[in-house]
Design an enzyme around this catalytic site. Structure first.
Site, PDB file in Angstrom:
ATOM      1  NE  ARG A  39      15.852 -28.838  -4.175  1.00  0.00           N
ATOM      2  CZ  ARG A  39      16.948 -29.574  -4.226  1.00  0.00           C
ATOM      3  NH1 ARG A  39      18.131 -28.987  -4.390  1.00  0.00           N
ATOM      4  NH2 ARG A  39      16.874 -30.886  -4.129  1.00  0.00           N
ATOM      5  N   GLY A  62      12.925 -40.089   1.813  1.00  0.00           N
ATOM      6  CA  GLY A  62      12.518 -41.130   0.874  1.00  0.00           C
ATOM      7  C   GLY A  62      11.095 -41.606   1.110  1.00  0.00           C
ATOM      8  CB  CYS A  91      -0.843  -0.237   5.340  1.00  0.00           C
ATOM      9  SG  CYS A  91       0.824  -0.810   4.928  1.00  0.00           S
ATOM     10  CD  GLU A 117      -1.286  -2.318   2.150  1.00  0.00           C
ATOM     11  OE1 GLU A 117      -2.054  -2.900   2.929  1.00  0.00           O
ATOM     12  OE2 GLU A 117      -0.070  -2.597   2.043  1.00  0.00           O
TER      13      GLU A 117
END
Length: 349
Positions: free
Chosen positions: A193, A293, A88, A54
């Site tokens: 990632r 895994g 804001c 903003e």
């Protein structure tokens, strides 16, 4: 017929996405200022500690005399508290902006309706819930962290066309990954990632694949590396222990800080999936990609502690090996990288 409020909210969401991967611990927020059907200012939040969306949108307006006759659009409720930056909502009030359209309410305890209340008390017309689903989705990590008190969990694996995530391994097998997908799909993994806060693997994956879990094929911030090593048996010669990236070793023996490596002691025998997520929440990690895994992946699947599953399918057949996990969820997207594909599922439970 075009819904005007939705039109400008979509632009706010588009702007918000520009900060992806850089705003933690803050959410993704974009904002536009509209005067008589024309955008006269816009901005987004790009880094914690820097001005909010903003502020950037209002500051970009060249003729400030138009603000008392304009509407401000923002995908998330404006803040009402003093943090690293002033609230804001107060800025909007001080500039006498008469109308604010909001995508969704901020459930973070220090905001949570207070910004809306502050503005309405000063006579600002506030409309909420415009593209609310989309507005919550773009900040799904932020909302999950604050509402469910755990990171947003993404399960990720690659599997062959016949449903295996690895070949059969033997005692003398080399410690390196079995590549299933092509280089373009692997680049997609690194893009993911770059916008997540942590990567987690189990002990067997650390030993069998010896991954570095670093960001290599995409620009951005390297995520925190996490490995489950219950009895602290992993050799420090593994790639996980190399480099300067923050690394957490989840174990049952000790708490210790050693340079960039944190040894975090937790109970991994009972409710281990939930305990892991609680520990990561305490570390202020809003998202985690669990890359394997199979034992670790199935643990989180079993207890429904996941939000998305990213399944890469490569153009290979193993005929035998480690079976891929079975996921129940809603298919929300599909992407092709030549002969490799990515299927993204969402947990609807």
């Amino acid at each position: 017929m075009v819904n005007v409020d939705e039109k400008y909210m979509r632009r706010s969401l588009q702007l918000a996405s520009n900060g992806e991967g850089n705003t933690y611990p803050n959410p993704l927020v974009g904002s536009v200022v509209v005067h008589k059907g024309k955008i006269i200012g816009e901005g987004f939040h790009w880094k914690a500690g820097e001005p909010h969306a903003e502020v950037n949108a209002i500051n970009s307006v060249k003729d400030k005399s138009l603000l008392p006759h304009s509407t401000l659009y923002v995908n998330l409720e404006p803040c009402a508290h003093f943090g690293r930056t002033p609230p804001c909502s107060l800025l909007i009030i001080n500039h006498k902006i008469p109308k604010v359209v909001i995508g969704c309410v901020d459930s973070f305890s220090q905001v949570s309706g207070k910004g809306i209340e502050m503005m309405r008390e000063k006579g600002v017309e506030v409309i909420t819930g415009v593209l609310e689903t989309e507005s919550r989705s773009i900040n799904r990590r932020f909302f999950t962290f604050h509402e469910k008190m755990r990171p947003y969990v993404i399960l990720k694996w690659a599997e062959s066309m016949d449903g295996f995530i690895d070949i059969e391994r033997y005692a003398d097998s080399s410690a390196q990954p079995t590549w299933i997908t092509n280089e373009w799909a692997r680049r997609s993994v690194h893009r993911q990632r770059s916008v997540e806060q942590a990567l987690l693997i189990g002990t067997n994956t650390a030993i069998k694949d010896n991954p570095s879990l670093t960001l290599r094929d995409w620009s951005g911030n390297s995520p925190t590396r996490i490995v489950i090593d219950r009895e602290l048996k992993l050799p420090e010669t593994l790639m996980l222990f190399a480099g300067k990236e923050d690394t957490i070793i989840l174990n049952e023996i000790k708490d210790e800080q050693k340079d960039n490596i944190t040894y975090l002691k937790i109970n991994l025998k009972e409710d281990s999936a939930q305990r892991i997520l609680t520990a990561l929440h305490h570390k202020q990690l809003q998202s985690v990609v669990i890359e394997g895994g199979s034992t670790t992946l199935n643990l989180f699947l079993k207890f429904g502690l996941w939000d998305e599953t990213h399944v890469y399918v490569g153009n290979k057949q193993f005929k035998a090996g480690v079976k891929a996990p079975k996921v129940l969820g809603e298919l929300v997207s599909k992407e092709e990288f030549s002969d490799s594909k990515l299927f993204v599922y969402r947990n609807i439970l």
